[in-house]
Design a protein around this motif. Sequence first.
Motif, PDB file in Angstrom:
ATOM      1  N   LEU A  37       5.124   2.106   3.966  1.00 48.95           N
ATOM      2  CA  LEU A  37       5.003   2.407   5.714  1.00 48.95           C
ATOM      3  C   LEU A  37       6.320   2.030   6.298  1.00 48.95           C
ATOM      4  CD1 LEU A  37       1.579   0.825   5.705  1.00 48.95           C
ATOM      5  CD2 LEU A  37       2.004   3.082   5.757  1.00 48.95           C
ATOM      6  N   TYR A  38       6.418   3.027   7.356  1.00 51.25           N
ATOM      7  CA  TYR A  38       8.002   2.650   8.115  1.00 51.25           C
ATOM      8  C   TYR A  38       7.461   2.218   9.538  1.00 51.25           C
ATOM      9  CZ  TYR A  38      10.155   5.139   4.132  1.00 51.25           C
ATOM     10  OH  TYR A  38      10.658   5.331   2.787  1.00 51.25           O
ATOM     11  N   ASP A  39       8.768   1.934  10.330  1.00 49.90           N
ATOM     12  CA  ASP A  39       8.493   1.586  11.654  1.00 49.90           C
ATOM     13  C   ASP A  39       9.028   2.549  12.489  1.00 49.90           C
ATOM     14  OD1 ASP A  39      11.447   1.664  11.459  1.00 49.90           O
ATOM     15  OD2 ASP A  39      11.907  -0.085  12.411  1.00 49.90           O
ATOM     16  N   ALA A  40       9.361   3.729  11.738  1.00 49.18           N
ATOM     17  CA  ALA A  40       9.774   5.014  12.607  1.00 49.18           C
ATOM     18  C   ALA A  40       9.436   6.269  11.522  1.00 49.18           C
ATOM     19  CB  ALA A  40      11.262   5.151  12.928  1.00 49.18           C
ATOM     20  N   PRO A  41       9.394   7.406  12.215  1.00 50.51           N
ATOM     21  CA  PRO A  41       8.860   8.612  11.464  1.00 50.51           C
ATOM     22  C   PRO A  41      10.083   9.407  10.719  1.00 50.51           C
ATOM     23  CG  PRO A  41       9.008   9.187  13.644  1.00 50.51           C
ATOM     24  CD  PRO A  41       9.286   7.824  13.620  1.00 50.51           C
ATOM     25  N   SER A  42      10.761   8.581   9.755  1.00 49.35           N
ATOM     26  CA  SER A  42      12.152   8.947   9.126  1.00 49.35           C
ATOM     27  C   SER A  42      12.294   7.886   7.933  1.00 49.35           C
ATOM     28  CB  SER A  42      13.019   9.024  10.160  1.00 49.35           C
ATOM     29  OG  SER A  42      14.649   8.837   9.300  1.00 49.35           O
ATOM     30  N   LYS A  43      12.918   8.526   6.911  1.00 50.15           N
ATOM     31  CA  LYS A  43      13.395   7.641   5.797  1.00 50.15           C
ATOM     32  C   LYS A  43      14.460   6.753   6.300  1.00 50.15           C
ATOM     33  CE  LYS A  43      11.272   9.957   1.967  1.00 50.15           C
ATOM     34  NZ  LYS A  43      11.346   9.947   0.466  1.00 50.15           N
ATOM     35  N   GLY A  45      14.092   5.053   8.849  1.00 48.27           N
ATOM     36  CA  GLY A  45      13.402   3.990   9.652  1.00 48.27           C
ATOM     37  C   GLY A  45      13.417   2.774   8.746  1.00 48.27           C
ATOM     38  N   LYS A  46      13.136   1.552   9.232  1.00 50.21           N
ATOM     39  CA  LYS A  46      13.196   0.631   8.359  1.00 50.21           C
ATOM     40  C   LYS A  46      11.574   0.364   7.596  1.00 50.21           C
ATOM     41  CE  LYS A  46      12.707  -4.657   8.658  1.00 50.21           C
ATOM     42  NZ  LYS A  46      12.610  -5.659   9.793  1.00 50.21           N
ATOM     43  N   PRO A  47      11.794   0.293   6.083  1.00 48.67           N
ATOM     44  CA  PRO A  47      10.564   0.348   5.376  1.00 48.67           C
ATOM     45  C   PRO A  47       9.887  -0.971   5.409  1.00 48.67           C
ATOM     46  CG  PRO A  47      12.571   0.394   3.902  1.00 48.67           C
ATOM     47  CD  PRO A  47      12.757   0.439   5.293  1.00 48.67           C
ATOM     48  N   LEU A  48       8.646  -1.106   5.791  1.00 46.87           N
ATOM     49  CA  LEU A  48       7.896  -2.467   6.339  1.00 46.87           C
ATOM     50  C   LEU A  48       7.420  -3.196   5.039  1.00 46.87           C
ATOM     51  CD1 LEU A  48       6.856  -1.753   9.772  1.00 46.87           C
ATOM     52  CD2 LEU A  48       9.012  -3.062   8.993  1.00 46.87           C
ATOM     53  N   PHE A  49       6.291  -2.333   4.360  1.00 55.14           N
ATOM     54  CA  PHE A  49       5.606  -2.656   3.124  1.00 55.14           C
ATOM     55  C   PHE A  49       5.016  -1.471   2.322  1.00 55.14           C
ATOM     56  CE2 PHE A  49       2.690  -3.425   6.659  1.00 55.14           C
ATOM     57  CZ  PHE A  49       1.630  -2.864   6.153  1.00 55.14           C
ATOM     58  N   VAL A  50       4.372  -1.569   1.109  1.00 56.59           N
ATOM     59  CA  VAL A  50       4.153  -0.677   0.479  1.00 56.59           C
ATOM     60  C   VAL A  50       2.412  -1.001   0.449  1.00 56.59           C
ATOM     61  CG1 VAL A  50       3.725   0.266  -1.996  1.00 56.59           C
ATOM     62  CG2 VAL A  50       5.933  -0.486  -1.136  1.00 56.59           C
ATOM     63  N   ILE A  51       1.902   0.229   0.781  1.00 54.15           N
ATOM     64  CA  ILE A  51       0.277  -0.117   0.895  1.00 54.15           C
ATOM     65  C   ILE A  51      -0.229   0.794  -0.473  1.00 54.15           C
ATOM     66  CG2 ILE A  51       0.031   2.190   2.177  1.00 54.15           C
ATOM     67  CD1 ILE A  51      -2.022   0.513   3.888  1.00 54.15           C
ATOM     68  N   GLN A  52      -1.333   0.212  -1.203  1.00 54.59           N
ATOM     69  CA  GLN A  52      -2.093   0.830  -2.251  1.00 54.59           C
ATOM     70  C   GLN A  52      -2.644   2.215  -2.156  1.00 54.59           C
ATOM     71  OE1 GLN A  52      -4.446  -2.266  -3.971  1.00 54.59           O
ATOM     72  NE2 GLN A  52      -2.922  -3.841  -4.235  1.00 54.59           N
ATOM     73  N   ARG A  53      -2.572   2.905  -3.402  1.00 51.77           N
ATOM     74  CA  ARG A  53      -3.346   3.893  -3.567  1.00 51.77           C
ATOM     75  C   ARG A  53      -4.759   3.776  -3.318  1.00 51.77           C
ATOM     76  NH1 ARG A  53      -5.019   6.513  -9.104  1.00 51.77           N
ATOM     77  NH2 ARG A  53      -5.697   8.465  -8.445  1.00 51.77           N
ATOM     78  N   HIS A  54      -5.346   4.762  -2.507  1.00 54.94           N
ATOM     79  CA  HIS A  54      -6.869   4.646  -2.002  1.00 54.94           C
ATOM     80  C   HIS A  54      -7.199   3.844  -0.915  1.00 54.94           C
ATOM     81  CE1 HIS A  54      -7.817   6.986  -5.609  1.00 54.94           C
ATOM     82  NE2 HIS A  54      -7.659   5.920  -6.340  1.00 54.94           N
ATOM     83  N   THR A  55      -6.194   3.148  -0.284  1.00 54.80           N
ATOM     84  CA  THR A  55      -6.423   2.579   1.039  1.00 54.80           C
ATOM     85  C   THR A  55      -6.723   3.502   1.977  1.00 54.80           C
ATOM     86  OG1 THR A  55      -4.930   0.802   0.152  1.00 54.80           O
ATOM     87  CG2 THR A  55      -5.275   0.845   2.634  1.00 54.80           C
ATOM     88  N   PRO A  56      -7.730   3.233   2.873  1.00 56.01           N
ATOM     89  CA  PRO A  56      -8.100   3.826   4.135  1.00 56.01           C
ATOM     90  C   PRO A  56      -7.004   3.653   5.176  1.00 56.01           C
ATOM     91  CG  PRO A  56      -9.485   2.115   3.984  1.00 56.01           C
ATOM     92  CD  PRO A  56      -8.503   2.210   2.998  1.00 56.01           C
TER      93      PRO A  56
END
Length: 150
Positions: A37-43, A45-56
């Motif tokens: 998950l990023y703070d902006a719509p671009s690679k 952008g600053k990557p903030l954290f990873v969210i797990q598969r299947h997370t809504p």
Amino acid sequence: MNMRRLTAAALFGLPFACAAAGLGPSDFRSLAEPAILYDAPSKQGKPLFVIQRHTPVEVVVNIDRWTKVREPAGSLLWVERRVLAEKRTAIITTARADIRQKPEATAPLAFEAVKDVVLELTDKPADGWVRVKHRDGSTGYIRINQIWGL
């Protein structure tokens, strides 16, 4: 145009304005794979954290190959659109949740789940309940006020 016509035009146009602004019914998706998950719509952008598969996640807006989403903790962040799946999931928001064999508070227990467990939604909500499936294959009904992702 008199005030009455202006008010009527504003009221009749409101649903269209809300839909265009993304204020209509929520659009939830799940993640097809772990995602950054990023703070902006671009690679860039600053990557903030990873969210797990299947997370809504709740889709807020789409821009090119990026989607602004609300994740379960409430933060608004950007994810690559390609990682979003149509599969619907929900996450337990209460400390413990009883999943029943039928959509009734007195129905026998099918299984229990704890906070942050992700369940697949297998049907549409009805009368305050929704049918869910655990990754181990167990199924049952949970009260919709115990989950996020609807």
